[in-house]
Motif scaffolding. Structure first.
Motif, PDB file in Angstrom:
ATOM      1  N   TYR A  32       8.626 -15.629 -44.108  1.00  0.00           N
ATOM      2  CA  TYR A  32       7.989 -16.948 -44.078  1.00  0.00           C
ATOM      3  C   TYR A  32       8.966 -18.032 -43.627  1.00  0.00           C
ATOM      4  O   TYR A  32       8.583 -18.962 -42.913  1.00  0.00           O
ATOM      5  N   LYS A  33      10.232 -17.879 -44.044  1.00  0.00           N
ATOM      6  CA  LYS A  33      11.237 -18.855 -43.586  1.00  0.00           C
ATOM      7  C   LYS A  33      11.421 -18.761 -42.079  1.00  0.00           C
ATOM      8  O   LYS A  33      11.568 -19.786 -41.402  1.00  0.00           O
ATOM      9  N   GLN A  34      11.389 -17.560 -41.546  1.00  0.00           N
ATOM     10  CA  GLN A  34      11.502 -17.386 -40.099  1.00  0.00           C
ATOM     11  C   GLN A  34      10.292 -18.000 -39.397  1.00  0.00           C
ATOM     12  O   GLN A  34      10.431 -18.681 -38.378  1.00  0.00           O
ATOM     13  N   ILE A  35       9.118 -17.773 -39.962  1.00  0.00           N
ATOM     14  CA  ILE A  35       7.902 -18.378 -39.394  1.00  0.00           C
ATOM     15  C   ILE A  35       8.009 -19.898 -39.449  1.00  0.00           C
ATOM     16  O   ILE A  35       7.669 -20.596 -38.488  1.00  0.00           O
ATOM     17  N   GLU A  36       8.509 -20.418 -40.567  1.00  0.00           N
ATOM     18  CA  GLU A  36       8.665 -21.867 -40.718  1.00  0.00           C
ATOM     19  C   GLU A  36       9.645 -22.406 -39.663  1.00  0.00           C
ATOM     20  O   GLU A  36       9.381 -23.431 -39.040  1.00  0.00           O
ATOM     21  N   ARG A  37      10.764 -21.686 -39.476  1.00  0.00           N
ATOM     22  CA  ARG A  37      11.729 -22.115 -38.440  1.00  0.00           C
ATOM     23  C   ARG A  37      11.088 -22.101 -37.064  1.00  0.00           C
ATOM     24  O   ARG A  37      11.276 -23.027 -36.266  1.00  0.00           O
ATOM     25  N   ASN A  38      10.326 -21.029 -36.791  1.00  0.00           N
ATOM     26  CA  ASN A  38       9.652 -20.932 -35.491  1.00  0.00           C
ATOM     27  C   ASN A  38       8.654 -22.063 -35.302  1.00  0.00           C
ATOM     28  O   ASN A  38       8.566 -22.654 -34.217  1.00  0.00           O
ATOM     29  N   LEU A  39       7.891 -22.346 -36.360  1.00  0.00           N
ATOM     30  CA  LEU A  39       6.918 -23.449 -36.282  1.00  0.00           C
ATOM     31  C   LEU A  39       7.627 -24.783 -36.090  1.00  0.00           C
ATOM     32  O   LEU A  39       7.195 -25.620 -35.286  1.00  0.00           O
ATOM     33  N   HIS A  40       8.701 -24.972 -36.832  1.00  0.00           N
ATOM     34  CA  HIS A  40       9.466 -26.214 -36.703  1.00  0.00           C
ATOM     35  C   HIS A  40      10.010 -26.358 -35.279  1.00  0.00           C
ATOM     36  O   HIS A  40       9.932 -27.431 -34.669  1.00  0.00           O
TER      37      HIS A  40
END
Length: 173
Positions: A60-68
């Motif tokens: 989820y942190k990776q997804i959050e970084r990607n979204l950011h």
């Protein structure tokens, strides 16, 4: 010393006179070992669950970084697009202003050219009128020098002179 369920089960105590009931101690150790085994199993399951949850959190942190990153890139793209649109609009305005200025300059040159032609034609008209007046005047003088044969001829000459004066006035207009 590390406790394991098996170590607890196999634990031996020294026997002494008036000591603990061996069977009671053995039952108690058996229950303690069983409970300890359950706690170890639960601990193992919780560690596995923690590992799984940490993996999910990492995902989820990776997804959050990607979204950011995607949002940041979208904002940058939008900003660049807006800046490019403004620059393009400014260029179009400058180009339109330059074309308008060129058109105005051409119109001014054309106007000056026409005004010069009008001025030249006015001067030419005045020159032609002067020449015509001079010519008519000299012709009238010639007519006046010749003696009129009759009053009728004199009257005709005066009428002719009036007609010539009218023609000259009409030319002035």
């Amino acid at each position: 010393m590390k406790f394991t369920p098996l170590a607890i089960k196999k634990q031996q105590f020294r026997k002494s006179f008036r000591g603990y009931n061996v069977e009671e101690v053995r039952v108690y150790l058996e229950m303690l070992a069983s409970e300890y085994e359950n706690l170890l199993q639960e601990n193992k399951e919780l560690k596995e669950k923690i590992a799984m949850l940490e993996t999910e959190v990492s995902t989820y942190k990776q997804i959050e970084r990607n979204l950011h990153l995607a949002v940041t890139q979208a904002q940058e793209t939008a900003t660049k697009t807006l800046e490019n649109a403004k620059k393009q609009a400014e260029l179009i305005i400058q180009e339109a202003e330059l074309k308008a200025k060129e058109t105005i300059d051409r119109a001014k040159l054309e106007l000056a050219k026409i005004e010069n032609e009008v001025q030249f034609l006015k001067l030419e008209k005045e020159r032609i009128l002067k020449e015509l007046k001079n010519f008519l005047s000299s012709e009238l003088e010639k007519l006046n020098l010749v003696e009129p044969a009759t009053k009728q001829e004199t009257k005709e000459k005066i009428e002719e002179k009036i007609k010539l004066d009218d023609i000259i006035k009409n030319l002035d207009q």
